[in-house]
Every structure is written in C-alpha cells, then in structure tokens.
Design an enzyme around this catalytic site. Sequence first.
Site, short mmCIF file in Angstrom:
data_model
loop_
_atom_site.label_atom_id
_atom_site.label_comp_id
_atom_site.label_asym_id
_atom_site.label_seq_id
_atom_site.Cartn_x
_atom_site.Cartn_y
_atom_site.Cartn_z
CG ASP A 27 -26.09 3.50 63.68
OD1 ASP A 27 -25.01 3.06 63.93
OD2 ASP A 27 -27.07 3.30 63.51
CD1 TRP A 85 -30.81 4.09 58.96
CD2 TRP A 85 -30.30 1.30 59.19
NE1 TRP A 85 -29.83 3.61 57.92
CE2 TRP A 85 -30.27 2.01 58.33
CE3 TRP A 85 -30.77 0.79 60.01
CZ2 TRP A 85 -29.82 0.22 57.14
CZ3 TRP A 85 -30.45 -0.50 59.56
CH2 TRP A 85 -30.34 -0.17 57.75
CE LYS A 129 -23.55 2.45 56.42
NZ LYS A 129 -24.73 1.96 55.11
C1 PLP Z 1 -26.78 4.37 60.76
C2 PLP Z 1 -27.47 3.10 60.21
N1 PLP Z 1 -27.01 1.94 60.94
C3 PLP Z 1 -27.41 0.98 60.76
C4 PLP Z 1 -27.00 0.01 59.31
C5 PLP Z 1 -27.60 -0.78 59.32
O1 PLP Z 1 -26.18 -1.40 59.30
P1 PLP Z 1 -25.29 -3.27 59.21
O2 PLP Z 1 -26.37 -3.91 57.69
O3 PLP Z 1 -24.04 -3.23 58.88
O4 PLP Z 1 -26.27 -3.96 59.82
C6 PLP Z 1 -26.84 1.32 58.99
C7 PLP Z 1 -26.85 -0.03 57.16
O5 PLP Z 1 -26.79 0.84 55.82
C8 PLP Z 1 -27.01 2.16 58.61
O6 PLP Z 1 -26.79 3.16 57.06
#
Ligand code: PLP
Length: 360
Positions: A172, A102, A196
């Site tokens: 994030d 991520w 989540k």
């Molecule tokens: C730490 C993290 N950042 C970003 C995301 C991406 O999120 P989204 O699907 O809401 O764009 C996720 C998705 O699992 C994640 O776990």
Amino acid sequence: MSRNYNFSAGPAMISEAVLTQARDQMLNWNDTGMSVMEMSHRGKEYLSIATQAETDLRDLLNIPEHYKVLFLQGGASTQFSAIPMNLLDGNETADYINTGTWSKKAIKEAQRYCDVNVVASSENSDFLSIPPIESWNLNEDAAYMHYTPNETISGVEFHWIPEVGDVPLVADMSSTLLSRPLNVEKYGLIYAGAQKNIGPAGLTLVIVREDLIGKALKNTPAMMDYAIQSKAGSMYNTPPTYSWFLAGLVFKWLKKNGGLEAMAEINERKSVKLYNAIDTSDFYKNSVNINCRSWMNVPFTLGNSDLDSDFLSQAAAQGLVTLKGHSSVGGMRASIYNAMPEAGIDALISFMVEFEAKYG
Ligand SMILES: Cc1ncc(COP(=O)(O)O)c(C=O)c1O
C-alpha cells in the site's frame, strides 16, 4: 492571490505549475472547444490523454512490460478487499505485517476472505518502530505478503524492501509512491490512492504483475476484478476522467523536474531539515524510531499540549495550514509530499523557532 503552505496528509498540495496549466486548459483543451471534464472517455482526445498518462507513469517508475497499470476508483480502501479477492487464487492464507492504522484496516478487510497471518506487529510499542524482518513469522505458502511502506498517521516508513522469497509482495504505497525511485520488479502488486503524491482524490493506481491477474474469486464484483479492468483499459465503466487527466499533468511535471531521483533528493533534504529542527529543540518531539522516520509525514508534539490550538492558529495566520495531527495520535503532523516546496519547510521551521522562543 497568495497560496498557503498546506501540510494536509491528503488530499494534499498539488504543484502550482500543474494547477495553473489545468486552469489555463479548463474551458478549452487543445482547441477541442471543451473541457477535459466534458469529454467522452471513449473519444480519441480523452484516450490520448489516458494513454499518455500511463506512458509517463511507466517512464517515471520504469514499470516493466509484464506489469499492468490500472487507473481505478474507490480509493486504497477498496483495494483492501480487491487484493484478497484477486490474489488468493484458491489459497486460504495471506501474510500481513501490522505497522499502523492503515495496515490494521487492510488486515481487517482481508479477514473477510481468508486467514490472515500477522507476521509481526508494532502495536505494543505504539507503532513507533518496524519489527526487524528476522522476527517475522512468514508463511512460505501464503498467497501474498502485504505491507504498508509508509504509515501516513504515525509517520513510520520502511526504508528497505522486505525480502519474502517467492511469495508476491503487495504494498500500500498511498503516501509514498512517486516520492523516490522504486524497483517495481520486487513487487507483485503496488497500489495507492492518488490524493497525496499523484493528483486529486478519486483515482486509485494499481500496478500488478500480469501473472497474478485472472484468478479472482467467483463472486468478485466486475469493478474490482483486475482481469476485467485490465481488458477494458481501466474503462469497464466511466473512469474518474478529470483526476486521471490531472495525474497525467503531475507525471509530466515530475519528468520536467528531474524525475524521481530528483524528488528523492529533495524529499530527503526536506525531511532531514524538519527532523533536525525538531531534534535540536527541547520543545518539539518526534518519537518515531530514527531508522524508520517517514520522509512524507512528520508527526511531532509540543512540550505542552495546552499550546496546541495556539500553535495551529498562529501557524495558520502565517499561511501554514492543516498541521493538526491525526486524532488517534494528537499533536501535529506536517505532510510534506512532492508538491510541498522547500520554502514551505523553511517557513514552518522559522515559525516553530519563533513559537518556541515565545512559549518554550
Ligand atoms: C497508507 C494509506 N492507505 C490507505 C489510505 C486510504 O486511502 P483512501 O482514502 O484512498 O481509501 C490512506 C489514506 O490516507 C493511507 O494513507
């Protein structure tokens, strides 16, 4: 009807109490004769729901007045672009640490808008540890410093907050927000996709310090401009009304169950139990450095990966579902957010012991 213990990384389990309340209010919310889904977002009923959700979130996280809370769309991934667009403020560089998939995605997106200074990376060690802050190549002129407190895929979590001086810290928190108390004032901006610990997919939370708002790049789309969204009460367009409502029910549920202190205690206990079961067996393995093991996502492998599909199918037969690890790391992953009851961890451990006895 029996419900499974669902170890999905997201969308993830939502507490049964919340789902039951939503079901009971589905057709007629508070004698309005309509479902929340059918309400105008500009009407007084829906505005009361939206405002209450923000108040409860502020209470839970102790969010100071000088932070705005935005209820947006587009997932955390949209924030990967919105953050540089809003926070660069004439600056050409931003700091990022690369601790997993991520982080990498956030870095890649930010590179469209600025020079990204990767202060440190754990990629060479398969993202199983966090580089110590003494080794970070921080730039004191960076527009902001971005990190991912919990890497959902590899199960690596910061159990400390990086100290980066006057540079705004951006986090994030998609897979860790609301899992424990948080000192919001340490951050310039916190963001999270909801699916989540917060509620259903479709909602994205942004908590941002007021002085960082209002400096977006000229070509920032209105939908991604924090100043515009903040002025419009996160209703520049039609917001994800039902997800916002459900998140509000989750906030009430958290408050009723002891708030984030209580969640932290339970979450730590749940994860310690599961890691102990893995560490004391010769069959299961978690390779993450012990200091940065996630409370939320617990990846593990079996002694023999040929047994993976048997493990998954036999677990599912016992109501333990979505345990397959992310394709990039393989093996298993148990995501154990707030709504996963402790009994779910106990059931998983019993199954793991049983499986090992049969095949180990
Ligand atoms: C730490 C993290 N950042 C970003 C995301 C991406 O999120 P989204 O699907 O809401 O764009 C996720 C998705 O699992 C994640 O776990």
